[in-house]
Each structure stands twice: as structure tokens, then as C-alpha cells.
Design a protein around this motif. Sequence first.
Motif, PDB file in Angstrom:
ATOM      1  N   UNK A  54       0.847  -1.050   0.012  1.00  0.00           N
ATOM      2  CA  UNK A  54       0.120   0.021   0.134  1.00  0.00           C
ATOM      3  C   UNK A  54       0.788   1.234   0.069  1.00  0.00           C
ATOM      4  N   UNK A  55       2.001   1.145   0.842  1.00  0.00           N
ATOM      5  CA  UNK A  55       2.940   2.519   0.847  1.00  0.00           C
ATOM      6  C   UNK A  55       3.274   2.722  -0.618  1.00  0.00           C
ATOM      7  N   UNK A  56       3.742   1.693  -0.899  1.00  0.00           N
ATOM      8  CA  UNK A  56       4.650   1.734  -2.341  1.00  0.00           C
ATOM      9  C   UNK A  56       3.713   2.434  -3.375  1.00  0.00           C
ATOM     10  N   UNK A  57       2.432   1.912  -3.444  1.00  0.00           N
ATOM     11  CA  UNK A  57       1.483   2.389  -4.489  1.00  0.00           C
ATOM     12  C   UNK A  57       0.887   3.506  -4.243  1.00  0.00           C
ATOM     13  N   UNK A  58       0.446   3.768  -2.838  1.00  0.00           N
ATOM     14  CA  UNK A  58      -0.153   5.228  -2.723  1.00  0.00           C
ATOM     15  C   UNK A  58       0.632   6.410  -2.607  1.00  0.00           C
ATOM     16  N   UNK A  59       2.052   6.205  -2.120  1.00  0.00           N
ATOM     17  CA  UNK A  59       2.857   7.289  -2.390  1.00  0.00           C
ATOM     18  C   UNK A  59       3.442   7.731  -3.638  1.00  0.00           C
ATOM     19  N   UNK A  60       3.359   6.861  -4.478  1.00  0.00           N
ATOM     20  CA  UNK A  60       3.967   7.010  -5.824  1.00  0.00           C
ATOM     21  C   UNK A  60       2.773   7.424  -6.966  1.00  0.00           C
TER      22      UNK A  60
END
Length: 131
Positions: A54-60
Motif C-alpha cells: 500500500x505504501x509503495x502504490x499510494x505514495x507514488x
Amino acid sequence: MRFVNDNLFRFVKFGLVGVLNTAINWIIFILLNSLGIYYIISNIIAYTLSTINSYMWNSKWVFKYEGKNIKETTFKFIILNVIGLILNTCILYVLVDILGLSKIIGLIIATAIVMVLNYFINKLWVFSKVK
């Protein structure tokens, strides 16, 4: 009107990432639980792994975070998701052990509640743009 369209598009992208994260979470949960691992432990492991995704997709992709203070954003994201994990696990426990729902139905309900809260807190606090 552009503000509404941008926010709607962002919410749709967040939803798509959410579907991916939910699939990861549920597959890992079901797999671990079918191997005999206690459902609360299965939930913690599955939630943690889907949170990394989630962090990878949401931040980028969703919030396109380009803030200067990435450490602060990462810290906020971790705090939010630790709270989300605790809330998710508590809801799951109440639904399964106290109300007697199946583990899968409990997981679906807990996921839905925490997902809505996560979106708004991510948007307003974690990935907010400093003006």
C-alpha cells in the motif's frame, strides 16, 4: 470542477490500490489460516505485508507524494497503519469471537471499515501537501 475531478480520480486510484491490497491481505490470511496459524496472527502478518504494498502504490501513484520530508511521511504512514492494524484486529476479534461471525465475513467487514478511515487520514494527514 477540476478539484472535484482530481479528487474523484484520486479516490478511484486509491480504490484500485485498495483492491490489490485487499487481495494480497485476504490471500495471505486464508493461506496462513488454512495452514493452522491462529487467525489473529494470520491477520497481523497479512495486514503488515499488504501495508508495505500500500505504501509503495499510494505514495507514488495515488497521492504522488513529492514532499521534502519523506521520513515524516513514512513515519505518519507507519503510525496510521499500526493504528489501522490494531483497529482491524479488534473489529475482527469482536466479529468472530464475540458475535460468532465467520472469519472471512469478519475480515471483509473489518477491512471495509478500516479502508474508508485510511483513505481520509492518508489524504488529510499522511500525504498532505505542505503549503
